[in-house]
Design a protein around this motif. Structure first.
Motif, PDB file in Angstrom:
ATOM      1  N   ALA A 208      50.488  49.948  48.866  1.00 53.23           N
ATOM      2  CA  ALA A 208      50.020  51.411  48.304  1.00 53.23           C
ATOM      3  C   ALA A 208      51.369  52.141  47.948  1.00 53.23           C
ATOM      4  CB  ALA A 208      49.076  52.011  49.453  1.00 53.23           C
ATOM      5  N   ARG A 209      52.391  51.756  48.420  1.00 50.93           N
ATOM      6  CA  ARG A 209      53.455  52.625  48.033  1.00 50.93           C
ATOM      7  C   ARG A 209      53.882  52.462  46.535  1.00 50.93           C
ATOM      8  NH1 ARG A 209      55.263  51.092  53.394  1.00 50.93           N
ATOM      9  NH2 ARG A 209      56.887  49.526  52.276  1.00 50.93           N
ATOM     10  N   GLU A 210      54.630  53.289  46.039  1.00 53.65           N
ATOM     11  CA  GLU A 210      55.422  53.310  44.690  1.00 53.65           C
ATOM     12  C   GLU A 210      55.720  51.831  44.379  1.00 53.65           C
ATOM     13  OE1 GLU A 210      57.365  56.280  42.005  1.00 53.65           O
ATOM     14  OE2 GLU A 210      58.902  55.078  43.328  1.00 53.65           O
ATOM     15  N   THR A 211      55.168  51.321  43.250  1.00 47.70           N
ATOM     16  CA  THR A 211      55.445  49.890  43.085  1.00 47.70           C
ATOM     17  C   THR A 211      56.812  49.643  42.611  1.00 47.70           C
ATOM     18  OG1 THR A 211      53.229  49.575  42.115  1.00 47.70           O
ATOM     19  CG2 THR A 211      54.967  47.965  41.274  1.00 47.70           C
ATOM     20  N   THR A 212      57.408  48.490  43.276  1.00 51.19           N
ATOM     21  CA  THR A 212      58.874  47.931  43.115  1.00 51.19           C
ATOM     22  C   THR A 212      58.872  46.509  43.015  1.00 51.19           C
ATOM     23  OG1 THR A 212      59.454  47.762  45.361  1.00 51.19           O
ATOM     24  CG2 THR A 212      59.891  50.099  44.163  1.00 51.19           C
ATOM     25  N   ARG A 213      59.687  45.832  42.863  1.00 52.61           N
ATOM     26  CA  ARG A 213      59.856  44.519  42.754  1.00 52.61           C
ATOM     27  C   ARG A 213      59.594  43.857  44.319  1.00 52.61           C
ATOM     28  NH1 ARG A 213      62.426  41.460  38.629  1.00 52.61           N
ATOM     29  NH2 ARG A 213      62.764  39.791  39.878  1.00 52.61           N
ATOM     30  N   SER A 214      59.860  44.695  45.365  1.00 47.35           N
ATOM     31  CA  SER A 214      59.634  43.989  46.544  1.00 47.35           C
ATOM     32  C   SER A 214      58.236  44.312  47.226  1.00 47.35           C
ATOM     33  CB  SER A 214      60.574  44.674  47.387  1.00 47.35           C
ATOM     34  OG  SER A 214      60.450  46.063  47.642  1.00 47.35           O
ATOM     35  N   ASN A 215      57.312  45.096  46.379  1.00 47.32           N
ATOM     36  CA  ASN A 215      55.954  45.365  47.036  1.00 47.32           C
ATOM     37  C   ASN A 215      54.926  45.502  45.953  1.00 47.32           C
ATOM     38  OD1 ASN A 215      56.534  48.104  45.765  1.00 47.32           O
ATOM     39  ND2 ASN A 215      55.148  49.085  47.160  1.00 47.32           N
ATOM     40  N   CYS A 216      55.322  44.998  44.736  1.00 49.58           N
ATOM     41  CA  CYS A 216      54.098  44.832  43.647  1.00 49.58           C
ATOM     42  C   CYS A 216      52.931  43.724  44.255  1.00 49.58           C
ATOM     43  CB  CYS A 216      54.614  44.667  42.331  1.00 49.58           C
ATOM     44  SG  CYS A 216      55.430  42.896  42.417  1.00 49.58           S
ATOM     45  N   ILE A 217      51.931  43.922  43.857  1.00 51.37           N
ATOM     46  CA  ILE A 217      51.029  43.043  44.446  1.00 51.37           C
ATOM     47  C   ILE A 217      50.839  41.807  43.335  1.00 51.37           C
ATOM     48  CG2 ILE A 217      48.324  42.537  44.720  1.00 51.37           C
ATOM     49  CD1 ILE A 217      48.038  45.316  45.583  1.00 51.37           C
ATOM     50  N   HIS A 218      51.522  40.663  43.939  1.00 56.89           N
ATOM     51  CA  HIS A 218      51.442  39.590  43.176  1.00 56.89           C
ATOM     52  C   HIS A 218      50.183  39.013  42.802  1.00 56.89           C
ATOM     53  CE1 HIS A 218      55.957  38.424  43.580  1.00 56.89           C
ATOM     54  NE2 HIS A 218      55.639  39.642  43.995  1.00 56.89           N
ATOM     55  N   CYS A 219      49.568  38.340  41.903  1.00 57.53           N
ATOM     56  CA  CYS A 219      48.317  37.791  41.569  1.00 57.53           C
ATOM     57  C   CYS A 219      48.040  36.866  42.966  1.00 57.53           C
ATOM     58  CB  CYS A 219      48.315  36.900  40.385  1.00 57.53           C
ATOM     59  SG  CYS A 219      48.320  37.922  38.822  1.00 57.53           S
ATOM     60  N   HIS A 220      48.898  36.091  43.360  1.00 57.01           N
ATOM     61  CA  HIS A 220      48.543  35.059  44.528  1.00 57.01           C
ATOM     62  C   HIS A 220      48.128  35.722  45.479  1.00 57.01           C
ATOM     63  CE1 HIS A 220      52.044  35.350  47.043  1.00 57.01           C
ATOM     64  NE2 HIS A 220      52.804  35.426  45.889  1.00 57.01           N
ATOM     65  N   ASN A 221      48.617  37.048  45.753  1.00 58.07           N
ATOM     66  CA  ASN A 221      48.253  37.795  47.072  1.00 58.07           C
ATOM     67  C   ASN A 221      46.881  38.114  47.047  1.00 58.07           C
ATOM     68  OD1 ASN A 221      50.991  39.938  46.545  1.00 58.07           O
ATOM     69  ND2 ASN A 221      50.916  38.328  47.961  1.00 58.07           N
ATOM     70  N   ILE A 222      46.097  37.935  46.014  1.00 62.07           N
ATOM     71  CA  ILE A 222      44.521  38.090  46.078  1.00 62.07           C
ATOM     72  C   ILE A 222      44.013  36.769  46.502  1.00 62.07           C
ATOM     73  CG2 ILE A 222      42.494  38.380  44.554  1.00 62.07           C
ATOM     74  CD1 ILE A 222      44.369  40.078  42.522  1.00 62.07           C
ATOM     75  N   HIS A 223      44.326  35.751  46.187  1.00 60.93           N
ATOM     76  CA  HIS A 223      43.934  34.643  46.999  1.00 60.93           C
ATOM     77  C   HIS A 223      44.329  34.459  48.346  1.00 60.93           C
ATOM     78  CE1 HIS A 223      42.322  32.614  43.245  1.00 60.93           C
ATOM     79  NE2 HIS A 223      43.308  32.000  43.065  1.00 60.93           N
ATOM     80  N   ASP A 224      45.833  34.785  48.573  1.00 67.25           N
ATOM     81  CA  ASP A 224      46.235  35.107  50.233  1.00 67.25           C
ATOM     82  C   ASP A 224      44.927  35.955  50.745  1.00 67.25           C
ATOM     83  OD1 ASP A 224      48.416  33.720  49.515  1.00 67.25           O
ATOM     84  OD2 ASP A 224      49.494  35.548  49.492  1.00 67.25           O
ATOM     85  N   ALA A 225      44.660  36.960  50.286  1.00 69.68           N
ATOM     86  CA  ALA A 225      43.693  37.670  51.070  1.00 69.68           C
ATOM     87  C   ALA A 225      42.380  37.140  51.277  1.00 69.68           C
ATOM     88  CB  ALA A 225      43.592  39.096  50.210  1.00 69.68           C
ATOM     89  N   GLU A 226      42.032  36.446  50.058  1.00 72.64           N
ATOM     90  CA  GLU A 226      40.587  35.724  50.169  1.00 72.64           C
ATOM     91  C   GLU A 226      40.631  34.599  51.367  1.00 72.64           C
ATOM     92  OE1 GLU A 226      39.374  35.982  45.506  1.00 72.64           O
ATOM     93  OE2 GLU A 226      40.543  34.259  46.186  1.00 72.64           O
ATOM     94  N   HIS A 227      41.750  33.911  51.248  1.00 73.99           N
ATOM     95  CA  HIS A 227      42.186  32.922  52.397  1.00 73.99           C
ATOM     96  C   HIS A 227      42.098  33.544  53.620  1.00 73.99           C
ATOM     97  CE1 HIS A 227      44.314  30.253  49.580  1.00 73.99           C
ATOM     98  NE2 HIS A 227      43.223  30.164  49.116  1.00 73.99           N
ATOM     99  N   LEU A 228      42.625  34.804  54.011  1.00 73.68           N
ATOM    100  CA  LEU A 228      42.639  35.339  55.346  1.00 73.68           C
ATOM    101  C   LEU A 228      41.267  35.889  55.788  1.00 73.68           C
ATOM    102  CD1 LEU A 228      44.273  36.234  57.890  1.00 73.68           C
ATOM    103  CD2 LEU A 228      44.980  38.200  56.483  1.00 73.68           C
TER     104      LEU A 228
END
Length: 444
Positions: A208-228
């Motif tokens: 939720a913080r300002e987007t940087t390379r270390s905290n941008c939501i990668h596309c695969h994070n969506i599949h990660d969330a679906e799996h969890l």
């Protein structure tokens, strides 16, 4: 004719001048925000501002409505190395793509998933580069972008993208007469419309913080969330990893420069038994217009892995019903970013040794080995592995009694298909030249 600043009607001048100033100020602020985001992400390919709307899908949708042009939205995970060369060609390299993107489409370079409407933009989120084509009313025309264990760009090409763009323009010109062939391309509603709202997203406060390379939501994070989320709901099963099957799995080899032409029908395959022919184009699948390999994957994705059917319309053979047998979806998914967070997780870095290194260890020809390079002591899986006796610099030469004959990614995929949380994984290791047996309890 009077210029704006000398409008004969002072009431109009008083109304319009603030609006123009506001528009100018808003544009300047947006440009500054874009530049700041590009700098934080180090997005070297996001510089063609005359071609691309940068990270602002709503603004592009509004412009598409105004101009009656189709939308061309590219999704790029900037920190990821895979697809970097193809991304550079699309964003800055190919003159024909540039002309199409600027003159025939309203084109967007989207570099984070934060704020993207997941009900509208559904695609294979494990891709490092993907594109969707839409009407301004939200109708999806097509998808482009495919990866596999062959490599990140094995299926992507500028020729293939341009061919898809040309088909999209034909669809747009035929809209809304072709509505029936497009209505299933949008997909069913997601559990949440935004990635930040997904119930299985880990560390949402970080993203939720300002987007940087270390905290941008990668596309695969969506599949990660679906799996969890599936795991939390007691609905997890390894079959969830068989996402977006390639047409190869039903016996269709597709010319990657065309995206719809069958280059080979594999003998004895479901497609061959149905009567599809090499050299013909795939026009529709289950009634959906096809413009790319990604479109074919979209149709195949929701089909059951046991005894499903798909109706395929070929340009020469006509409509054929392809009957898919048990296990037809299975394939090598070890390339997927979302695989790493699927259970069980060892939380160990296990790069494979080279052939020369395995030879020096005296291992039989053809056998491989994995080195325990790093154990994540901040994660429960890593701590448990350490407690069970695994150490950094150990060499894993067998798992469950079988020699290692796979790379690190394939080993992780094998683990997730064959083991569950709570089970023990027996490993044979070499430590200081001595052979040892360890058994790791899989805790996460």
């Amino acid at each position: 004719m009077h210029s704006f600043y000398h409008h004969p009607n002072p009431r109009c001048r008083s109304r319009c001048l603030p609006a123009i100033l506001l528009l100018t100020l808003t544009t300047a602020l947006c440009s500054a925000d874009d530049e700041a985001l590009r700098e934080r992400l180090k997005d070297a390919n996001g510089v063609q501002t005359d071609v691309w709307v940068y990270n602002d899908i709503p603004a592009a949708m509004a412009e598409a409505r105004r101009t009656n042009k189709p939308l061309f939205v590219t999704f790029r995970c900037v920190p990821c190395r895979d697809c970097a060369a193809f991304d550079a060609d699309v964003a800055n390299g190919s003159e024909k793509v540039k002309l199409f993107a600027r003159d025939r489409f309203i084109s967007v370079r989207q570099v984070e998933m934060k704020g993207v409407d997941l009900n509208q933009f559904q695609f294979d989120y494990d891709l490092n580069w993907a594109a969707m084509f839409l009407n301004a009313d939200g109708t999806v025309y097509a998808r482009y972008g495919t990866q596999s264990a062959e490599g990140s760009d094995a299926f992507n090409s500028i020729d293939g993208l341009i061919a898809t763009m040309e088909r999209v323009l034909q669809m747009h010109n035929s809209w809304p007469a072709n509505r029936d062939q497009l209505q299933q391309k949008r997909g069913n509603p997601k559990p949440a419309a935004s990635a930040l709202q997904l119930p299985g997203l880990r560390n949402p406060e970080k993203y939720a913080r300002e987007t940087t390379r270390s905290n941008c939501i990668h596309c695969h994070n969506i599949h990660d969330a679906e799996h969890l989320h599936a795991l939390q709901q007691g609905q997890w099963k390894p079959d969830l990893m068989w996402k977006y099957p390639l047409p190869d799995l039903i016996g269709l080899k597709i010319d990657r420069r065309s995206g719809i032409t069958i280059s080979e029908v594999v003998a004895g395959s479901p497609a061959a038994r149905a009567g599809l022919q090499s050299g013909e184009d795939i026009l529709t699948m289950n009634g959906q217009a096809i413009a790319s390999i990604a479109d074919m994957q979209w149709v195949l994705h929701p089909l059951d892995g046991e005894n499903a059917t798909v109706e395929i319309e070929g340009s020469r053979s006509g409509r054929k019903t392809v009957r898919l047998g048990s296990g037809w979806r299975k394939h090598d998914f070890s390339w997927r970013g979302s695989m790493w967070n699927a259970p069980p997780r060892l939380q160990i870095w296990l790069p494979e040794l080279t052939a020369d290194q395995t030879k020096a260890l005296g291992l039989p020809v053809g056998d491989g080995a994995l080195e325990v390079r790093w154990i994540n002591m901040e994660g429960p899986g890593g701590r448990q592995a350490k407690a069970d006796g695994l150490q950094e610099k150990d060499i894993v030469i067998a798992a469950d009694g079988q020699p290692i004959r796979m790379d690190s990614k394939q080993f992780s995929a094998w683990l997730k298909l064959n083991y569950r949380v709570g089970q023990k994984l027996p490993l044979t290791i070499l430590r200081n030249g001595q052979r040892r047996e360890v058994s790791l309890l899989l805790v996460e």
